[in-house]
Write a protein that holds these residues in place. Structure first.
Motif, PDB file in Angstrom:
ATOM      1  N   TYR A  72       0.837  -1.198   0.000  1.00  0.00           N
ATOM      2  CA  TYR A  72       0.000   0.000   0.000  1.00  0.00           C
ATOM      3  C   TYR A  72       0.870   1.247   0.000  1.00  0.00           C
ATOM      4  O   TYR A  72       1.836   1.357   0.755  1.00  0.00           O
ATOM      5  N   LEU A  73       0.539   2.194  -0.871  1.00  0.00           N
ATOM      6  CA  LEU A  73       1.191   3.498  -0.892  1.00  0.00           C
ATOM      7  C   LEU A  73       0.109   4.575  -0.903  1.00  0.00           C
ATOM      8  O   LEU A  73      -0.911   4.431  -1.580  1.00  0.00           O
ATOM      9  N   PRO A  74       0.294   5.672  -0.159  1.00  0.00           N
ATOM     10  CA  PRO A  74      -0.683   6.755  -0.182  1.00  0.00           C
ATOM     11  C   PRO A  74      -0.867   7.307  -1.595  1.00  0.00           C
ATOM     12  O   PRO A  74       0.038   7.222  -2.434  1.00  0.00           O
ATOM     13  N   ASP A  75      -2.024   7.880  -1.863  1.00  0.00           N
ATOM     14  CA  ASP A  75      -2.338   8.392  -3.199  1.00  0.00           C
ATOM     15  C   ASP A  75      -1.423   9.534  -3.626  1.00  0.00           C
ATOM     16  O   ASP A  75      -1.288   9.802  -4.820  1.00  0.00           O
ATOM     17  N   ASP A  76      -0.813  10.219  -2.656  1.00  0.00           N
ATOM     18  CA  ASP A  76       0.049  11.357  -3.008  1.00  0.00           C
ATOM     19  C   ASP A  76       1.526  10.979  -3.072  1.00  0.00           C
ATOM     20  O   ASP A  76       2.389  11.855  -3.138  1.00  0.00           O
ATOM     21  N   THR A  77       1.831   9.682  -3.070  1.00  0.00           N
ATOM     22  CA  THR A  77       3.219   9.242  -3.198  1.00  0.00           C
ATOM     23  C   THR A  77       3.781   9.682  -4.550  1.00  0.00           C
ATOM     24  O   THR A  77       3.140   9.473  -5.583  1.00  0.00           O
ATOM     25  N   PRO A  78       4.962  10.301  -4.581  1.00  0.00           N
ATOM     26  CA  PRO A  78       5.551  10.700  -5.870  1.00  0.00           C
ATOM     27  C   PRO A  78       5.701   9.516  -6.818  1.00  0.00           C
ATOM     28  O   PRO A  78       5.963   8.386  -6.392  1.00  0.00           O
ATOM     29  N   ILE A  79       5.534   9.791  -8.097  1.00  0.00           N
ATOM     30  CA  ILE A  79       5.616   8.743  -9.123  1.00  0.00           C
ATOM     31  C   ILE A  79       6.725   9.089 -10.105  1.00  0.00           C
ATOM     32  O   ILE A  79       6.734  10.172 -10.692  1.00  0.00           O
ATOM     33  N   VAL A  80       7.664   8.165 -10.298  1.00  0.00           N
ATOM     34  CA  VAL A  80       8.702   8.303 -11.314  1.00  0.00           C
ATOM     35  C   VAL A  80       8.146   7.722 -12.610  1.00  0.00           C
ATOM     36  O   VAL A  80       7.774   6.547 -12.670  1.00  0.00           O
ATOM     37  N   VAL A  81       8.064   8.547 -13.644  1.00  0.00           N
ATOM     38  CA  VAL A  81       7.574   8.109 -14.953  1.00  0.00           C
ATOM     39  C   VAL A  81       8.780   7.970 -15.870  1.00  0.00           C
ATOM     40  O   VAL A  81       9.419   8.966 -16.224  1.00  0.00           O
ATOM     41  N   PRO A 154      -4.351  11.526  -9.215  1.00  0.00           N
ATOM     42  CA  PRO A 154      -4.412  12.996  -9.335  1.00  0.00           C
ATOM     43  C   PRO A 154      -3.684  13.749  -8.221  1.00  0.00           C
ATOM     44  O   PRO A 154      -3.352  14.926  -8.390  1.00  0.00           O
ATOM     45  N   LYS A 155      -3.427  13.105  -7.095  1.00  0.00           N
ATOM     46  CA  LYS A 155      -2.777  13.784  -5.971  1.00  0.00           C
ATOM     47  C   LYS A 155      -1.259  13.631  -5.971  1.00  0.00           C
ATOM     48  O   LYS A 155      -0.582  14.219  -5.123  1.00  0.00           O
ATOM     49  N   ALA A 156      -0.729  12.851  -6.883  1.00  0.00           N
ATOM     50  CA  ALA A 156       0.704  12.549  -6.883  1.00  0.00           C
ATOM     51  C   ALA A 156       1.465  13.476  -7.825  1.00  0.00           C
ATOM     52  O   ALA A 156       0.985  13.807  -8.909  1.00  0.00           O
ATOM     53  N   ARG A 157       2.670  13.879  -7.414  1.00  0.00           N
ATOM     54  CA  ARG A 157       3.536  14.609  -8.338  1.00  0.00           C
ATOM     55  C   ARG A 157       4.251  13.608  -9.224  1.00  0.00           C
ATOM     56  O   ARG A 157       4.694  12.539  -8.763  1.00  0.00           O
ATOM     57  N   LEU A 158       4.353  13.921 -10.508  1.00  0.00           N
ATOM     58  CA  LEU A 158       4.958  13.036 -11.500  1.00  0.00           C
ATOM     59  C   LEU A 158       6.334  13.581 -11.873  1.00  0.00           C
ATOM     60  O   LEU A 158       6.473  14.762 -12.208  1.00  0.00           O
ATOM     61  N   ILE A 159       7.338  12.714 -11.824  1.00  0.00           N
ATOM     62  CA  ILE A 159       8.722  13.110 -12.109  1.00  0.00           C
ATOM     63  C   ILE A 159       9.210  12.307 -13.307  1.00  0.00           C
ATOM     64  O   ILE A 159       9.211  11.081 -13.285  1.00  0.00           O
ATOM     65  N   GLY A 160       9.625  12.992 -14.361  1.00  0.00           N
ATOM     66  CA  GLY A 160      10.070  12.310 -15.567  1.00  0.00           C
ATOM     67  C   GLY A 160      11.503  11.816 -15.457  1.00  0.00           C
ATOM     68  O   GLY A 160      12.373  12.480 -14.884  1.00  0.00           O
ATOM     69  N   LEU A 161      11.749  10.631 -16.026  1.00  0.00           N
ATOM     70  CA  LEU A 161      13.087  10.031 -16.051  1.00  0.00           C
ATOM     71  C   LEU A 161      13.289   9.412 -17.427  1.00  0.00           C
ATOM     72  O   LEU A 161      12.592   8.457 -17.780  1.00  0.00           O
ATOM     73  N   THR A 184       6.491  17.458 -12.894  1.00  0.00           N
ATOM     74  CA  THR A 184       6.966  18.559 -12.053  1.00  0.00           C
ATOM     75  C   THR A 184       8.470  18.771 -12.173  1.00  0.00           C
ATOM     76  O   THR A 184       8.979  19.830 -11.786  1.00  0.00           O
ATOM     77  N   ALA A 185       9.186  17.785 -12.682  1.00  0.00           N
ATOM     78  CA  ALA A 185      10.640  17.872 -12.855  1.00  0.00           C
ATOM     79  C   ALA A 185      11.062  16.738 -13.773  1.00  0.00           C
ATOM     80  O   ALA A 185      10.269  15.828 -14.066  1.00  0.00           O
ATOM     81  N   GLY A 186      12.312  16.781 -14.226  1.00  0.00           N
ATOM     82  CA  GLY A 186      12.792  15.732 -15.119  1.00  0.00           C
ATOM     83  C   GLY A 186      14.248  15.408 -14.883  1.00  0.00           C
ATOM     84  O   GLY A 186      15.008  16.211 -14.311  1.00  0.00           O
ATOM     85  N   CYS A 187      14.648  14.228 -15.341  1.00  0.00           N
ATOM     86  CA  CYS A 187      16.041  13.787 -15.293  1.00  0.00           C
ATOM     87  C   CYS A 187      16.326  13.051 -16.596  1.00  0.00           C
ATOM     88  O   CYS A 187      15.632  12.078 -16.922  1.00  0.00           O
ATOM     89  N   ALA A 188      17.324  13.522 -17.352  1.00  0.00           N
ATOM     90  CA  ALA A 188      17.653  12.953 -18.659  1.00  0.00           C
ATOM     91  C   ALA A 188      19.042  12.333 -18.613  1.00  0.00           C
ATOM     92  O   ALA A 188      20.029  13.030 -18.360  1.00  0.00           O
ATOM     93  N   LEU A 189      19.129  11.041 -18.863  1.00  0.00           N
ATOM     94  CA  LEU A 189      20.399  10.315 -18.810  1.00  0.00           C
ATOM     95  C   LEU A 189      20.812   9.871 -20.213  1.00  0.00           C
ATOM     96  O   LEU A 189      20.043   9.211 -20.911  1.00  0.00           O
ATOM     97  N   GLY A 190      22.013  10.243 -20.617  1.00  0.00           N
ATOM     98  CA  GLY A 190      22.515   9.832 -21.925  1.00  0.00           C
ATOM     99  C   GLY A 190      21.687  10.360 -23.076  1.00  0.00           C
ATOM    100  O   GLY A 190      21.589   9.703 -24.120  1.00  0.00           O
ATOM    101  N   CYS A 191      21.120  11.548 -22.927  1.00  0.00           N
ATOM    102  CA  CYS A 191      20.273  12.111 -23.981  1.00  0.00           C
ATOM    103  C   CYS A 191      21.107  12.333 -25.245  1.00  0.00           C
ATOM    104  O   CYS A 191      22.208  12.879 -25.176  1.00  0.00           O
TER     105      CYS A 191
END
Length: 414
Positions: A72-81, A154-161, A184-191
Motif C-alpha cells: 500500500y502506498l498513499p495516493d500522493d506518493t511521488p511517481i517516477v515516470v 491525481p494527488k501525486a507529483r509526477l517526475i520524468g526520467l 513537475t521535474a525531469g532527469c535525462a540520462l545519456g540524452c
C-alpha cells in the motif's frame, strides 16, 4: 534558490569525481558491459502491466511498480515516470537500476516511491494494434500516457526520467508543454540531443561508429519485421518496407532514409524531405530554452554515441547539465568494496539520480494538479481542447518480473 545551488546542496554525489571501473576504462567498454553484462540477479522489479488504447488505435503498455496488491502506498506518493531507450523497455537493466531503489521501501533504504515505465508501441512485448510504431520525435504517446497516470493518481507529483532516446522524448515533451507540463521535474540520462549529429557521425564515421549505427538499425529492423504485417497497412511504409527489410546491414542513416522521416507529426504536417530535416525537427538540444520545470541532465564525455552536448543549456536557468569524465552510453560502471578483498561493479549514476528524485519529490514546492484539465470523451480520457488525443484502459497485462522479460532478436542495453 538557483537550480545550480539546489543541485549542489541536494545531490552531493555530483560534486565527487566519478571513477570508472578499472577494467572498463573507456566509453566503448562501459557501453559494451551494459549490453553484454549479466544483470539478471540485481535490481529485480515486479511490475503490474496496464494496456492503454490510444485514439488512433495504437497501444502502449504502462508497467507500474510496486503492484497495488503487494504494497500500500498513499495516493500522493511521488511517481517516477520512466521512458526507455530506442528499442528498450521496463526490462532493461539500466531502467531497473533506478526503478528498483526508487520504489524500494524506506526501511530498506529506498525512496518508497511509485514508478511506471512507459513502453512505446511494439516495445517490451507491447502489442502493435495500429499502422504506426513510434519515433524519436513523437511526444504524443508520452503525453497520452501521462493523461492516464494523472487521472489514476491525481494527488501525486509526477517526475520524468528518460534514458537515451527516451530522454530526448522527455526533454521535447517538457519544452512543448512549458508551464502546462504534467511532470513537475525531469532527469535525462545519456540524452542524444542533436540527432542529426548522432546519426550522421555514426553512419559515416570509423568502423566502430558504423558498428553502433548498424546495431541500433538492427534493433529497429527487428522490431519492424516482427510487426510487418500490421505496419504494411500504412501506405507510405508499405512502399519503404520491402526495400528496408532487404538491406543486409543498414546503418541508422539508411534506416531513417526509408522509414522514420516518412512519419507525419503535429508540428510538421508535410513529409520531411530528408532524414536530416527530420532529425533537426526531432532533436532536443534546440528546445531547451522552452523547458519550464527543473531538469537535470547527465552525459558522459566519452559516450561513443553522443558526441555533441548543449553545454549552454539554451541559456535556461532551470536546466543543469552534468558531464562526467567517463561512463560511456548509459554505463557509468564503477567498483566498490564488498567485504574483504572483494569488489563489485555498480552504476555510479544511481546515487545522484536518487538524490535528485528525492529532492524534487519532497523538497520542491509544486501545485497540483498540473497540466491542462482532463475530461472524458466517450470512453477516452482526454484533454479539453485536444480531441485528437486520448486513451482508455483495455484488457491485458498482468504481473511479471522485469528481469525475466526477454525480447527475441534485440540487442539489449539501448
Amino acid at each position: 534558490m538557483p537550480l545550480r545551488d539546489f543541485v549542489r546542496s541536494r545531490c552531493p554525489s555530483l560534486s565527487r569525481e566519478y571513477r570508472a571501473s578499472r577494467l572498463l576504462f573507456n566509453g566503448h567498454l562501459q557501453t559494451a558491459y551494459g549490453v553484454y553484462g549479466d544483470f539478471s540477479t540485481v535490481d529485480r522489479v515486479v511490475y503490474e502491466r496496464k494496456l492503454i488504447r490510444l485514439v488512433d488505435g495504437g497501444t502502449l503498455s504502462l508497467d507500474f511498480t510496486p503492484p497495488e496488491d503487494e504494497r500500500y502506498l498513499p495516493d500522493d506518493t511521488p511517481i517516477v515516470v520512466a521512458f526507455h531507450g530506442l528499442t528498450g523497455g521496463s526490462n532493461e537493466a539500466y531502467v531497473r537500476s533506478i526503478i528498483s531503489p526508487a520504489t524500494a521501501p524506506r526501511h530498506a533504504g529506498g525512496l518508497g516511491y511509485r514508478a511506471v515505465v512507459v513502453n512505446f508501441r511494439g516495445c517490451a512485448g507491447t502489442p502493435v494494434t495500429s499502422e504506426q510504431l513510434y519515433h524519436c520525435g513523437n511526444t504524443d504517446d508520452a503525453r497520452q500516457a501521462l493523461m492516464y497516470i494523472a487521472r489514476r493518481y491525481p494527488k501525486a507529483r509526477l517526475i520524468g526520467l528518460g534514458f537515451s532516446l527516451g530522454a530526448n522524448v522527455l526533454v521535447r515533451y517538457l519544452a512543448q508543454e512549458g508551464e502546462n507540463s504534467r511532470l513537475t521535474a525531469g532527469c535525462a540520462l545519456g540524452c542524444p540531443w542533436d540527432l542529426h549529429s548522432v546519426s550522421y557521425k555514426l553512419s559515416n564515421g570509423a568502423w566502430i561508429d558504423r558498428m553502433y549505427s548498424r546495431t541500433l538499425a538492427h534493433n529497429m529492423a527487428t522490431l519492424i519485421k516482427s510487426h510487418a504485417n500490421k505496419l504494411a497497412n500504412n501506405p507510405k511504409l508499405s512502399e519503404a518496407l520491402p526495400y528496408l527489410l532487404a538491406l543486409p546491414s543498414p546503418t541508422l542513416w539508411d534506416f531513417d532514409t526509408f522509414y522514420t522521416y516518412e512519419h507525419r507529426s503535429q508540428d510538421s504536417q508535410c513529409p520531411f524531405q530528408s532524414p536530416g530535416d527530420f532529425y533537426r525537427w526531432a532533436s532536443s538540444h534546440n528546445v531547451l530554452s522552452d523547458v519550464r520545470v527543473p531538469l537535470l541532465a547527465i552525459n558522459a564525455d566519452d559516450d561513443p554515441i553522443v558526441r555533441d552536448l548543449p553545454v549552454d543549456v539554451g541559456g535556461n536557468p532551470l536546466v543543469s547539465l552534468v558531464v562526467t569524465r567517463g561512463g560511456g552510453h548509459l554505463g557509468w560502471f564503477a567498483s566498490e568494496e564488498e567485504g574483504i578483498l572483494k569488489r563489485r561493479r555498480t552504476r555510479w549514476v544511481k546515487k545522484p539520480v536518487l538524490e535528485w528524485l528525492r529532492a524534487v519529490g519532497e523538497d520542491l514546492a509544486v501545485e497540483l494538479p498540473r497540466g491542462r484539465p482532463l475530461c472524458t470523451d466517450g470512453e477516452y480520457i482526454s484533454e479539453i481542447g485536444r480531441p485528437d488525443l486520448g486513451c482508455k484502459e483495455v484488457e491485458g497485462g498482468g504481473k511479471f518480473s522485469g528481469e525475466t522479460l526477454r525480447i527475441e532478436g534485440l540487442v539489449k542495453g539501448f
